[in-house]
Design a protein around this motif. Structure first.
Motif, mmCIF file in Angstrom:
data_model
loop_
_atom_site.group_PDB
_atom_site.id
_atom_site.type_symbol
_atom_site.label_atom_id
_atom_site.label_comp_id
_atom_site.label_asym_id
_atom_site.label_seq_id
_atom_site.Cartn_x
_atom_site.Cartn_y
_atom_site.Cartn_z
ATOM 1 N N ARG A 132 0.839 -1.208 0.000
ATOM 2 C CA ARG A 132 0.000 0.000 0.000
ATOM 3 C C ARG A 132 0.874 1.258 0.000
ATOM 4 N N GLN A 133 1.965 1.213 0.736
ATOM 5 C CA GLN A 133 2.911 2.340 0.738
ATOM 6 C C GLN A 133 3.482 2.556 -0.658
ATOM 7 N N ALA A 134 3.817 1.458 -1.332
ATOM 8 C CA ALA A 134 4.370 1.568 -2.683
ATOM 9 C C ALA A 134 3.359 2.195 -3.626
ATOM 10 N N LEU A 135 2.126 1.732 -3.573
ATOM 11 C CA LEU A 135 1.102 2.245 -4.482
ATOM 12 C C LEU A 135 0.750 3.698 -4.177
ATOM 13 N N ALA A 136 0.856 4.088 -2.904
ATOM 14 C CA ALA A 136 0.588 5.480 -2.552
ATOM 15 C C ALA A 136 1.626 6.416 -3.141
ATOM 16 N N SER A 137 2.804 5.874 -3.481
ATOM 17 C CA SER A 137 3.882 6.699 -4.053
ATOM 18 C C SER A 137 3.849 6.713 -5.577
ATOM 19 N N ALA A 138 2.819 6.124 -6.167
ATOM 20 C CA ALA A 138 2.911 5.796 -7.590
ATOM 21 C C ALA A 138 1.823 6.415 -8.451
ATOM 22 N N GLY A 139 1.316 7.558 -8.068
ATOM 23 C CA GLY A 139 0.225 8.135 -8.848
ATOM 24 C C GLY A 139 0.699 8.861 -10.093
ATOM 25 N N GLY A 140 0.090 8.558 -11.221
ATOM 26 C CA GLY A 140 0.367 9.288 -12.458
ATOM 27 C C GLY A 140 1.374 8.613 -13.359
ATOM 28 N N GLU A 141 1.394 9.061 -14.598
ATOM 29 C CA GLU A 141 2.309 8.527 -15.614
ATOM 30 C C GLU A 141 3.730 8.978 -15.320
ATOM 31 N N TYR A 142 4.678 8.148 -15.715
ATOM 32 C CA TYR A 142 6.088 8.450 -15.507
ATOM 33 C C TYR A 142 6.580 9.428 -16.568
ATOM 34 N N PRO A 144 5.504 12.263 -18.117
ATOM 35 C CA PRO A 144 4.633 12.393 -19.298
ATOM 36 C C PRO A 144 5.059 13.495 -20.267
ATOM 37 N N HIS A 145 5.920 14.405 -19.827
ATOM 38 C CA HIS A 145 6.317 15.514 -20.684
ATOM 39 C C HIS A 145 7.497 15.174 -21.590
ATOM 40 N N LEU A 146 8.058 13.965 -21.444
ATOM 41 C CA LEU A 146 9.225 13.599 -22.238
ATOM 42 C C LEU A 146 8.882 12.515 -23.245
ATOM 43 N N THR A 147 9.638 12.467 -24.336
ATOM 44 C CA THR A 147 9.457 11.459 -25.372
ATOM 45 C C THR A 147 10.800 10.793 -25.661
ATOM 46 N N GLY A 148 10.722 9.646 -26.313
ATOM 47 C CA GLY A 148 11.936 8.933 -26.687
ATOM 48 C C GLY A 148 11.860 7.478 -26.275
ATOM 49 N N ASP A 149 12.655 6.661 -26.950
ATOM 50 C CA ASP A 149 12.650 5.226 -26.651
ATOM 51 C C ASP A 149 13.041 4.951 -25.207
ATOM 52 N N TRP A 150 14.004 5.706 -24.681
ATOM 53 C CA TRP A 150 14.476 5.442 -23.331
ATOM 54 C C TRP A 150 13.393 5.691 -22.293
ATOM 55 N N VAL A 151 12.582 6.751 -22.501
ATOM 56 C CA VAL A 151 11.540 7.031 -21.508
ATOM 57 C C VAL A 151 10.381 6.053 -21.654
ATOM 58 N N GLU A 152 10.118 5.574 -22.867
ATOM 59 C CA GLU A 152 9.078 4.554 -23.042
ATOM 60 C C GLU A 152 9.477 3.268 -22.317
ATOM 61 N N ALA A 154 11.395 3.098 -19.692
ATOM 62 C CA ALA A 154 11.274 3.361 -18.258
ATOM 63 C C ALA A 154 9.818 3.333 -17.823
ATOM 64 N N ARG A 155 8.923 3.848 -18.660
ATOM 65 C CA ARG A 155 7.489 3.791 -18.333
ATOM 66 C C ARG A 155 7.009 2.354 -18.249
ATOM 67 N N SER A 156 7.467 1.516 -19.158
ATOM 68 C CA SER A 156 7.070 0.106 -19.137
ATOM 69 C C SER A 156 7.527 -0.567 -17.845
ATOM 70 N N ALA A 157 8.742 -0.262 -17.415
ATOM 71 C CA ALA A 157 9.250 -0.838 -16.170
ATOM 72 C C ALA A 157 8.440 -0.348 -14.979
ATOM 73 N N ALA A 189 -4.700 -3.416 -11.526
ATOM 74 C CA ALA A 189 -3.653 -4.055 -12.322
ATOM 75 C C ALA A 189 -4.046 -4.091 -13.792
ATOM 76 N N ALA A 190 -5.296 -4.460 -14.083
ATOM 77 C CA ALA A 190 -5.761 -4.548 -15.471
ATOM 78 C C ALA A 190 -5.839 -3.175 -16.127
ATOM 79 N N GLU A 191 -6.179 -2.160 -15.352
ATOM 80 C CA GLU A 191 -6.209 -0.799 -15.905
ATOM 81 C C GLU A 191 -4.797 -0.311 -16.219
ATOM 82 N N THR A 192 -3.838 -0.686 -15.388
ATOM 83 C CA THR A 192 -2.445 -0.284 -15.624
ATOM 84 C C THR A 192 -1.879 -0.960 -16.862
ATOM 85 N N ASP A 193 -2.181 -2.240 -17.021
ATOM 86 C CA ASP A 193 -1.700 -3.007 -18.176
ATOM 87 C C ASP A 193 -2.728 -4.088 -18.507
#
Length: 273
Positions: A132-142, A144-152, A154-157, A189-193
């Motif tokens: 629950r602590q982990a999920l509380a720290s995890a709101g929003g997209e990683y 979102p203002h950046l583009t590029g293969d490297w950030v995609e 990182a978002r997947s991870a 979980a299903a909404e995330t992926d």
């Protein structure tokens, strides 16, 4: 002879999720150039570090020429100056790293610390609290203002970490016979992926049928089937289709154990906490 004490490094907070921001001693930084900010977030996404030629190519599509190397040095100087730490980025054997304290100051690092601690814990209540602590720290997209293969990548991870946290939390709730909470975690979980695996979608259908009724379970199945068709040109596995048909006809699946395909013996659920 007296010596002047070295002042402590400034307090940092890196927000990489939702609305990215960097705070130094409680104040939002203003980046003198986008290249310095991009360099920070690339190194944040790669705490193992990277060589200069990798950084130049990934961030700006440049070869490691003298002009490109100068651009890198300027971005590096601006990054260190903006954070108020000459040691914010260190170099060892040609690899550039963010200082561990800078990495640890981020919301994403808090997520992964809690996940790692949860994996190591043998106490169910502690694992649940850490998740629950982990999920509380995890709101929003990683970032979102950046583009590029490297950030995609990182978002997947990041999404994979969220899925792991929610799936594990759903199993803990299931073991404790907390069916509505298990369903909620599976839905997140299903909404995330949506590609969490058909076994997990089957579990979710079982949870929904038990907690909200068969129509909620069938509606989820229809949305999942439409997603596969529209996004992947695929269809659900035969056992998922068969399970949906059984739910339509009123089967009441066990909410306390993972779905067992027809014809295979199940196992009794573990006792509650």
């Amino acid at each position: 002879m007296t010596t002047t004490p070295t002042p402590p490094p400034p307090a940092l907070l890196l927000r990489s999720l939702g609305q990215p921001d960097v705070l130094v001693n409680g104040r939002r930084v203003v980046w003198p150039a986008r290249s310095a900010e991009e360099l920070l977030w690339f190194l944040h996404a790669h705490p193992e570090g990277a060589h200069r030629h990798v950084l130049l190519d990934a961030l700006w599509g440049l070869e490691d020429t003298p002009a490109a190397a100068n651009r890198f040095r300027v971005a590096l100087h601006r990054l260190r100056t903006t954070l108020g730490r000459p040691d914010a980025v260190t170099e060892h054997q040609g690899r550039y790293h963010l200082h561990p304290d800078v990495v640890a100051a981020s919301d994403t690092a808090a997520l992964h610390r809690a996940l790692t601690a949860s994996r190591a814990s043998g106490n169910i209540q502690e694992r649940e609290a850490l998740l629950r602590q982990a999920l509380a720290s995890a709101g929003g997209e990683y970032l979102p203002h950046l583009t590029g293969d490297w950030v995609e990548a990182a978002r997947s991870a990041h999404r994979a970490a969220l899925v792991e946290a929610n799936l594990t939390l759903s199993l803990l709730h299931c073991e404790a016979r907390e069916c509505p909470l298990a369903a909620q975690a599976l839905l997140r979980a299903a909404e995330t992926d949506p590609l969490i695996g058909e076994d997990q979608h089957q579990r979710l259908m079982a949870c929904l049928a038990t907690t909200r009724g068969k129509y909620a379970a069938i509606e989820h199945y229809r949305r999942y089937r439409a997603y596969l068709a529209n996004e992947l040109g695929d269809t659900p596995m035969p056992d998922t289709v068969a399970f949906a048909e059984r739910l339509k006809h009123g089967e009441q699946p066990c909410a306390h154990a993972a779905f067992v395909p027809e014809g295979q013996p199940g196992t009794p659920p573990p006792p509650g906490r």
